[in-house]
Design a protein around this motif. Structure first.
Motif, PDB file in Angstrom:
ATOM      1  N   UNK B   1       0.849  -1.216   0.000  1.00  0.00           N
ATOM      2  CA  UNK B   1       0.000   0.000   0.000  1.00  0.00           C
ATOM      3  C   UNK B   1       0.873   1.249   0.000  1.00  0.00           C
ATOM      4  N   UNK B   2       0.434   2.260  -0.713  1.00  0.00           N
ATOM      5  CA  UNK B   2       1.227   3.498  -0.737  1.00  0.00           C
ATOM      6  C   UNK B   2       0.957   4.305   0.543  1.00  0.00           C
ATOM      7  N   UNK B   3       1.804   5.299   0.778  1.00  0.00           N
ATOM      8  CA  UNK B   3       1.599   6.173   1.949  1.00  0.00           C
ATOM      9  C   UNK B   3       0.219   6.810   1.909  1.00  0.00           C
ATOM     10  N   UNK B   4      -0.141   7.281   0.712  1.00  0.00           N
ATOM     11  CA  UNK B   4      -1.422   7.970   0.531  1.00  0.00           C
ATOM     12  C   UNK B   4      -2.587   7.056   0.917  1.00  0.00           C
ATOM     13  N   UNK B   5      -2.506   5.799   0.475  1.00  0.00           N
ATOM     14  CA  UNK B   5      -3.582   4.834   0.799  1.00  0.00           C
ATOM     15  C   UNK B   5      -3.628   4.570   2.296  1.00  0.00           C
ATOM     16  N   UNK B   6      -2.441   4.463   2.905  1.00  0.00           N
ATOM     17  CA  UNK B   6      -2.399   4.218   4.355  1.00  0.00           C
ATOM     18  C   UNK B   6      -2.971   5.402   5.116  1.00  0.00           C
ATOM     19  N   UNK B   7      -2.684   6.610   4.636  1.00  0.00           N
ATOM     20  CA  UNK B   7      -3.208   7.818   5.289  1.00  0.00           C
ATOM     21  C   UNK B   7      -4.735   7.821   5.191  1.00  0.00           C
ATOM     22  N   UNK B   8      -5.249   7.548   4.004  1.00  0.00           N
ATOM     23  CA  UNK B   8      -6.706   7.547   3.806  1.00  0.00           C
ATOM     24  C   UNK B   8      -7.372   6.515   4.713  1.00  0.00           C
ATOM     25  N   UNK B   9      -6.756   5.321   4.783  1.00  0.00           N
ATOM     26  CA  UNK B   9      -7.318   4.260   5.630  1.00  0.00           C
ATOM     27  C   UNK B   9      -7.246   4.664   7.099  1.00  0.00           C
ATOM     28  N   UNK B  10      -6.147   5.311   7.506  1.00  0.00           N
ATOM     29  CA  UNK B  10      -6.002   5.751   8.899  1.00  0.00           C
ATOM     30  C   UNK B  10      -7.045   6.801   9.234  1.00  0.00           C
ATOM     31  N   UNK B  11      -7.276   7.699   8.282  1.00  0.00           N
ATOM     32  CA  UNK B  11      -8.303   8.728   8.504  1.00  0.00           C
ATOM     33  C   UNK B  11      -9.672   8.090   8.707  1.00  0.00           C
ATOM     34  N   UNK B  12      -9.873   6.958   8.038  1.00  0.00           N
ATOM     35  CA  UNK B  12     -11.137   6.236   8.177  1.00  0.00           C
ATOM     36  C   UNK B  12     -11.199   5.374   9.437  1.00  0.00           C
ATOM     37  N   UNK B  13     -10.170   5.448  10.278  1.00  0.00           N
ATOM     38  CA  UNK B  13     -10.181   4.741  11.557  1.00  0.00           C
ATOM     39  C   UNK B  13      -9.489   3.393  11.543  1.00  0.00           C
TER      40      UNK B  13
END
Lengths: 137, 182
Positions: B1-13
């Protein structure tokens, strides 16, 4: 050693010098063995510094961070639930207080803080009434 | 997973995604924080706090800065705060480290430190925070001069002069290890 040349030497490691400065430095390096040795020492030191970097915290670092984040969230949730429970009680208490104060003011026909809280008005004369002192004795 | 995808997933909890980001950037933050504070328990606390601040600000993270640079900025600011705290304490209780603490050879003619790395780390700790931060970012973390200036919000000229002064001081301390004429 010429301090301006030394300054250029340090700068040459971190920024491209302009052609004039580059020429000045190259000439000085060609002329001075001492400067060449200095350049080598600086380069060695920079390598030693970059090799000294420590790239790891203790094991289970990520787990520890996540534990702290969860603990903070739990605490926040607890505070949120406290606010959730006590907000209606606080609103109801405020309404009752305002109603009581309004009732007191209407009853006494006097708009003051003392009457709102149904406190008897105490004047200076009343406080210093000698008969009251006698009665107390 | 890219950083961007990990950030988006983290934002989603998704906490596992954030944990992956921590693992990915732990070494970057460690080198900054340990470079600034030395190997000590506070360094790990500051490292943890760096990621907690990042987590709490995820909603505001728009991705216009590189995550590594963003984390380094948080880490360096928290480290400087920690150093200020330490300075206040040391004024009351302790003396500061001085050059005498770095005599590389003791009375028996032996190196008191086993490790060259440790000597260098201790020498870096003698620098004032403003010189230490540029040395750590530029020479240990490997940021360019322009990136160092951006992280510290300083003009490039200031970074260059601080780098030169920091290195001169380090050279004085480390000269016995550098070989050749002093």
């Amino acid at each position: 050693m010429n301090s301006k040349i030394l300054e250029l030497l340090y700068r040459s490691f971190d920024k491209e010098l302009n052609p004039n400065e580059q020429h000045q430095l190259e000439k000085a390096l060609a002329d001075s063995k001492e400067l060449r040795e200095e350049k080598e020492r600086i380069a060695n030191m920079r390598t030693m510094i970059s090799d000294s970097g420590e790239h790891k915290f203790h094991p289970f670092f990520a787990e520890k961070v996540m534990r702290r984040i969860r603990a903070e969230q739990t605490q926040e949730n607890f505070l949120d639930s406290l606010v959730h429970v006590f907000r209606p009680v606080a609103i109801a208490a405020t309404v009752v207080l305002i109603a009581l104060m309004s009732y007191n003011v209407l009853k006494s026909n006097d708009v003051s803080v003392a009457s709102a809280f149904a406190q008897p008005e105490v004047t200076l004369e009343h406080a210093l009434d000698p008969t009251l002192s006698l009665a107390l004795e | 997973m890219t950083d961007e995808q990990l950030i988006q997933a983290s934002k989603g909890g998704d906490d596992d995604s954030f944990k992956q980001l921590i693992t990915r950037y732990e070494s970057r933050v460690a080198s900054t924080v340990i470079g600034m504070l030395g190997k000590c328990p506070e360094a790990e606390d500051v490292g943890q706090e760096t990621f907690i601040r990042f987590y709490n600000n995820l909603k505001n993270f728009r991705g216009d800065a590189n995550i590594g640079t963003y984390l380094t900025r948080i880490a360096i600011n928290l480290s400087i705060n920690e150093l200020k705290k330490r300075q206040r304490k040391s004024k009351i209780f302790f003396r500061n480290l001085s050059d005498d603490d770095f005599d590389v050879v003791d009375e028996k003619g032996q190196n008191p430190f086993d490790d060259q790395k440790e000597i260098v780390q201790r020498a870096i700790q003698t620098l004032e925070p403003k010189f230490r931060s540029v040395v750590v970012l530029r020479l240990i973390d490997g940021y360019s001069t322009a990136e160092t200036a951006e992280i510290l919000k300083l003009p490039i000229g200031t970074v260059l002069s601080r780098l030169a002064r920091g290195q001169k001081k380090l050279k004085e301390i480390l000269s016995p290890m550098l070989g050749g004429i002093k």
